[in-house]
Design a protein around this motif. Structure first.
Motif, PDB file in Angstrom:
ATOM      1  N   ARG A 177     -45.085 -45.667 -11.249  1.00 50.04           N
ATOM      2  CA  ARG A 177     -44.106 -44.631 -11.550  1.00 50.04           C
ATOM      3  C   ARG A 177     -43.210 -44.454 -10.321  1.00 50.04           C
ATOM      4  O   ARG A 177     -43.716 -44.191  -9.219  1.00 50.04           O
ATOM      5  N   ILE A 178     -41.913 -44.599 -10.494  1.00 51.55           N
ATOM      6  CA  ILE A 178     -40.978 -44.606  -9.377  1.00 51.55           C
ATOM      7  C   ILE A 178     -40.365 -43.231  -9.173  1.00 51.55           C
ATOM      8  O   ILE A 178     -39.800 -42.650 -10.098  1.00 51.55           O
ATOM      9  N   LEU A 179     -40.492 -42.724  -7.931  1.00 49.12           N
ATOM     10  CA  LEU A 179     -39.809 -41.496  -7.527  1.00 49.12           C
ATOM     11  C   LEU A 179     -38.782 -41.854  -6.464  1.00 49.12           C
ATOM     12  O   LEU A 179     -39.084 -42.563  -5.508  1.00 49.12           O
ATOM     13  N   GLY A 234     -50.844 -44.556  -8.309  1.00 48.37           N
ATOM     14  CA  GLY A 234     -49.832 -45.153  -9.178  1.00 48.37           C
ATOM     15  C   GLY A 234     -48.393 -44.748  -8.918  1.00 48.37           C
ATOM     16  O   GLY A 234     -47.496 -45.137  -9.669  1.00 48.37           O
ATOM     17  N   MET A 235     -48.133 -43.994  -7.838  1.00 44.80           N
ATOM     18  CA  MET A 235     -46.782 -43.528  -7.574  1.00 44.80           C
ATOM     19  C   MET A 235     -46.128 -44.366  -6.472  1.00 44.80           C
ATOM     20  O   MET A 235     -46.772 -44.750  -5.503  1.00 44.80           O
ATOM     21  N   ILE A 236     -44.841 -44.634  -6.638  1.00 44.00           N
ATOM     22  CA  ILE A 236     -44.050 -45.266  -5.586  1.00 44.00           C
ATOM     23  C   ILE A 236     -42.905 -44.322  -5.240  1.00 44.00           C
ATOM     24  O   ILE A 236     -42.035 -44.064  -6.064  1.00 44.00           O
ATOM     25  N   TYR A 237     -42.944 -43.801  -4.019  1.00 45.64           N
ATOM     26  CA  TYR A 237     -41.890 -42.911  -3.542  1.00 45.64           C
ATOM     27  C   TYR A 237     -40.949 -43.750  -2.679  1.00 45.64           C
ATOM     28  O   TYR A 237     -41.295 -44.160  -1.582  1.00 45.64           O
ATOM     29  N   MET A 238     -39.740 -44.011  -3.198  1.00 42.93           N
ATOM     30  CA  MET A 238     -38.786 -44.848  -2.493  1.00 42.93           C
ATOM     31  C   MET A 238     -37.860 -43.987  -1.640  1.00 42.93           C
ATOM     32  O   MET A 238     -37.260 -43.035  -2.145  1.00 42.93           O
TER      33      MET A 238
END
Length: 313
Positions: A190-192, A228-232
């Motif tokens: 999940r992309i933030l 499961g999180m990707i903080y860009m």
């Protein structure tokens, strides 16, 4: 006849005195031909800017009313003139709207690459090759030891952990490519997005580029989801949060020294590597190669007996 002084370097950048314009100037000038919208190639304050539509939109977002006195928007493969020099923008494959600049003067063709890449990228126009008498190429990674790996295989490294990831990336070009790659190859993630990246993403979407799913960063979401999180985030934020907890720190770049101390090393570059530069020279088939943006010495040595290579910088 090739003019050795068709493009010269001064403190402001690459200057074409025959057309009285600069290519990607470092200081504001009267006439600027801009290859793409990264900050080291496109500054605000120029009087007349010649560029693609996407480049103008990125510059308008970044510099607002100081972006340019006037934008002269040009389509790819459509010739125009600047003070007697015929210019054509050709897709460079670097980021959305990036262009190589083909200049024709007195029957001689000079091709300035700006930054470019040959790897496939759904988020920007693919590179197109044209022949020229002189190739003025960037040499950011002009080293035989540098060969960029497959981006699809690299992005799949993010699937090796369920821990949340803080992913550092440049806000323009790299960010959008990564969103697309993650949606295609890391479908459980999940992309933030950091809020500063969102306007550039919106311009991509405005230009018809579909990137896939993403959300604007919400601290509560990140806090309540430990996997499961990707903080860009952009580089400055990435560096400032060096003590961030409960995340794996990853930075997407082709530079090895920027991968130090990261648990996952993500070698995704938007520049041509050594093999790509050699292939580009074959495709362009120039009589001379002039190098810029990096060290062209190894390229000069490689072609010592077969091709004239001049180091501009």
């Amino acid at each position: 006849m090739i003019l050795d002084d068709f493009i010269v370097i001064d403190k402001t950048g690459l200057f074409c005195r025959y057309g009285d314009f600069y290519l990607d100037p470092k200081e504001a000038v009267k006439n600027a031909v801009i290859s793409h919208a990264h900050g080291d190639h496109a500054i605000g304050g120029n009087v007349n800017v010649y560029c693609t539509e996407a480049t103008s939109l990125f510059m308008l977002h970044r510099y607002k009313k100081f972006a340019a006195g006037e934008f002269n928007i040009k389509k790819y493969n459509s010739a125009f003139e600047v003070n007697g020099v015929k210019i054509t923008f050709v897709p460079a494959g670097h980021i959305l709207g990036s262009a190589m600049v083909l200049m024709e003067y007195q029957g001689v063709k000079y091709l300035y690459t700006g930054d470019y890449k040959l790897q496939p990228d759904k988020t920007c126009e693919p590179i197109e090759f044209v022949e020229a008498d002189v190739l003025i190429t960037e040499t950011t990674f002009a080293d035989p030891a540098t060969q960029h790996p497959n981006a699809e295989e690299e992005i799949s490294k993010l699937n090796t952990t369920t821990t949340n990831i803080m992913l550092g990336a440049y806000s323009l070009g790299k960010c959008q490519r990564l969103i697309s790659l993650i949606n295609d190859h890391c479908i459980e993630k999940r992309i933030l997005l950091h809020h500063s990246m969102v306007p550039f993403v919106k311009i991509y979407e405005q230009m018809g580029v579909s990137l896939g799913k993403y959300e604007v960063y919400d601290r509560k979401v990140m806090k309540n989801n430990l996997t499961g999180m990707i903080y860009m985030v952009p580089p400055m934020v990435f560096r400032s949060y060096f003590k961030a907890i409960n995340v794996i720190r990853v930075f997407a770049t082709g530079w090895k020294h920027l991968q130090n101390n990261h648990e996952i090393q993500l070698y995704i570059s938007d520049h041509a590597d050594w093999n790509d530069i050699i292939l580009t020279i074959q495709k362009v088939n120039p009589q001379q190669v002039w190098t810029n943006h990096g060290n062209g010495l190894q390229l000069k040595n490689y072609y010592e007996k077969s091709l004239v290579v001049k180091l501009l910088n």
